[in-house]
Design a protein around this motif. Sequence first.
Motif, PDB file in Angstrom:
ATOM      1  N   GLY A  13      -8.853  13.380 -10.417  1.00  0.00           N
ATOM      2  CA  GLY A  13      -8.359  13.433  -9.022  1.00  0.00           C
ATOM      3  C   GLY A  13      -7.623  12.508  -8.586  1.00  0.00           C
ATOM      4  O   GLY A  13      -6.839  11.833  -9.449  1.00  0.00           O
ATOM      5  N   ILE A  14      -7.461  12.203  -7.430  1.00  0.00           N
ATOM      6  CA  ILE A  14      -6.426  11.220  -6.688  1.00  0.00           C
ATOM      7  C   ILE A  14      -6.552   9.855  -7.275  1.00  0.00           C
ATOM      8  O   ILE A  14      -5.655   9.258  -7.782  1.00  0.00           O
ATOM      9  CB  ILE A  14      -6.191  11.224  -5.406  1.00  0.00           C
ATOM     10  N   ASN A  15      -7.744   9.338  -7.177  1.00  0.00           N
ATOM     11  CA  ASN A  15      -7.901   7.885  -7.486  1.00  0.00           C
ATOM     12  C   ASN A  15      -7.575   7.939  -9.138  1.00  0.00           C
ATOM     13  O   ASN A  15      -7.016   6.842  -9.425  1.00  0.00           O
ATOM     14  CB  ASN A  15      -9.356   7.484  -7.251  1.00  0.00           C
ATOM     15  N   SER A  16      -8.267   8.627  -9.958  1.00  0.00           N
ATOM     16  CA  SER A  16      -7.939   8.373 -11.367  1.00  0.00           C
ATOM     17  C   SER A  16      -6.552   8.519 -11.918  1.00  0.00           C
ATOM     18  O   SER A  16      -6.160   8.043 -12.703  1.00  0.00           O
ATOM     19  CB  SER A  16      -8.997   9.349 -12.295  1.00  0.00           C
ATOM     20  N   LEU A  17      -5.926   9.657 -11.201  1.00  0.00           N
ATOM     21  CA  LEU A  17      -4.385   9.796 -11.531  1.00  0.00           C
ATOM     22  C   LEU A  17      -3.609   8.688 -11.317  1.00  0.00           C
ATOM     23  O   LEU A  17      -2.643   8.121 -11.860  1.00  0.00           O
ATOM     24  CB  LEU A  17      -3.975  10.995 -11.013  1.00  0.00           C
ATOM     25  N   ALA A  18      -3.853   8.006 -10.014  1.00  0.00           N
ATOM     26  CA  ALA A  18      -3.414   6.752  -9.315  1.00  0.00           C
ATOM     27  C   ALA A  18      -3.703   5.612 -10.363  1.00  0.00           C
ATOM     28  O   ALA A  18      -2.566   4.619 -10.616  1.00  0.00           O
ATOM     29  CB  ALA A  18      -3.615   6.394  -8.103  1.00  0.00           C
ATOM     30  N   ARG A  19      -4.911   5.643 -11.000  1.00  0.00           N
ATOM     31  CA  ARG A  19      -5.176   4.662 -11.741  1.00  0.00           C
ATOM     32  C   ARG A  19      -4.372   4.525 -13.230  1.00  0.00           C
ATOM     33  O   ARG A  19      -3.958   3.764 -13.871  1.00  0.00           O
ATOM     34  CB  ARG A  19      -6.729   4.505 -12.166  1.00  0.00           C
ATOM     35  N   MET A  20      -4.221   6.020 -13.568  1.00  0.00           N
ATOM     36  CA  MET A  20      -3.395   6.187 -14.631  1.00  0.00           C
ATOM     37  C   MET A  20      -2.059   5.928 -14.588  1.00  0.00           C
ATOM     38  O   MET A  20      -1.576   5.146 -15.751  1.00  0.00           O
ATOM     39  CB  MET A  20      -3.606   7.700 -15.105  1.00  0.00           C
ATOM     40  N   ASP A  64       3.843   1.405 -10.060  1.00  0.00           N
ATOM     41  CA  ASP A  64       3.024   1.195  -8.665  1.00  0.00           C
ATOM     42  C   ASP A  64       3.006   2.557  -7.997  1.00  0.00           C
ATOM     43  O   ASP A  64       3.960   2.944  -7.539  1.00  0.00           O
ATOM     44  CB  ASP A  64       3.586   0.148  -7.906  1.00  0.00           C
ATOM     45  N   PRO A  65       1.945   3.114  -7.988  1.00  0.00           N
ATOM     46  CA  PRO A  65       1.948   4.512  -7.405  1.00  0.00           C
ATOM     47  C   PRO A  65       2.035   4.539  -5.938  1.00  0.00           C
ATOM     48  O   PRO A  65       2.496   5.494  -5.226  1.00  0.00           O
ATOM     49  CB  PRO A  65       0.347   5.142  -7.653  1.00  0.00           C
ATOM     50  N   HIS A  66       2.231   3.354  -5.145  1.00  0.00           N
ATOM     51  CA  HIS A  66       2.044   3.334  -3.987  1.00  0.00           C
ATOM     52  C   HIS A  66       3.798   3.310  -3.385  1.00  0.00           C
ATOM     53  O   HIS A  66       4.013   2.871  -2.289  1.00  0.00           O
ATOM     54  CB  HIS A  66       1.538   2.099  -3.081  1.00  0.00           C
ATOM     55  N   THR A  67       4.640   3.195  -4.272  1.00  0.00           N
ATOM     56  CA  THR A  67       6.152   2.953  -4.092  1.00  0.00           C
ATOM     57  C   THR A  67       6.879   4.379  -3.411  1.00  0.00           C
ATOM     58  O   THR A  67       7.984   4.250  -2.892  1.00  0.00           O
ATOM     59  CB  THR A  67       6.924   2.813  -5.335  1.00  0.00           C
ATOM     60  N   GLY A  68       6.093   5.419  -3.147  1.00  0.00           N
ATOM     61  CA  GLY A  68       6.747   6.557  -2.692  1.00  0.00           C
ATOM     62  C   GLY A  68       7.243   7.336  -3.599  1.00  0.00           C
ATOM     63  O   GLY A  68       7.774   8.479  -3.558  1.00  0.00           O
ATOM     64  N   ALA A  69       7.119   7.125  -4.938  1.00  0.00           N
ATOM     65  CA  ALA A  69       7.570   8.038  -6.192  1.00  0.00           C
ATOM     66  C   ALA A  69       6.688   9.487  -6.430  1.00  0.00           C
ATOM     67  O   ALA A  69       5.422   9.248  -5.912  1.00  0.00           O
ATOM     68  CB  ALA A  69       7.707   7.319  -7.355  1.00  0.00           C
ATOM     69  N   ILE A  70       7.127  10.386  -6.968  1.00  0.00           N
ATOM     70  CA  ILE A  70       6.729  11.547  -7.054  1.00  0.00           C
ATOM     71  C   ILE A  70       6.196  11.610  -8.790  1.00  0.00           C
ATOM     72  O   ILE A  70       7.087  11.350  -9.570  1.00  0.00           O
ATOM     73  CB  ILE A  70       7.471  12.707  -6.842  1.00  0.00           C
ATOM     74  N   PHE A  71       4.777  11.908  -9.004  1.00  0.00           N
ATOM     75  CA  PHE A  71       4.316  11.743 -10.450  1.00  0.00           C
ATOM     76  C   PHE A  71       3.826  13.300 -10.824  1.00  0.00           C
ATOM     77  O   PHE A  71       2.928  13.685 -10.100  1.00  0.00           O
ATOM     78  CB  PHE A  71       3.252  10.798 -10.732  1.00  0.00           C
TER      79      PHE A  71
END
Length: 81
Positions: free
Chosen positions: A22-29, A37-44
Amino acid sequence: MITVVPTDRIYLCCGATDMRRGINSLARMVQQVLALDPHTGAIFCFRGRKGHIIKILAHDDQGFCLFTNDLRSYYVPFVFS
């Protein structure tokens, strides 16, 4: 809809990803494996093992968005009789 401006970065994550994440585990990955940093506004962008499921993780000013697409829904096999 994802709004992409020329200053945004798009990261294509190579290899297979567990699509049950989900969102949390993909952000942790993103933090642990990619060291970003997943909070920078980049798209993964992540793909499944078979390559027919794609998940896109994006962060805007309000929070994370997770987009999922199953590419099998666009393929209709033709049967000739």
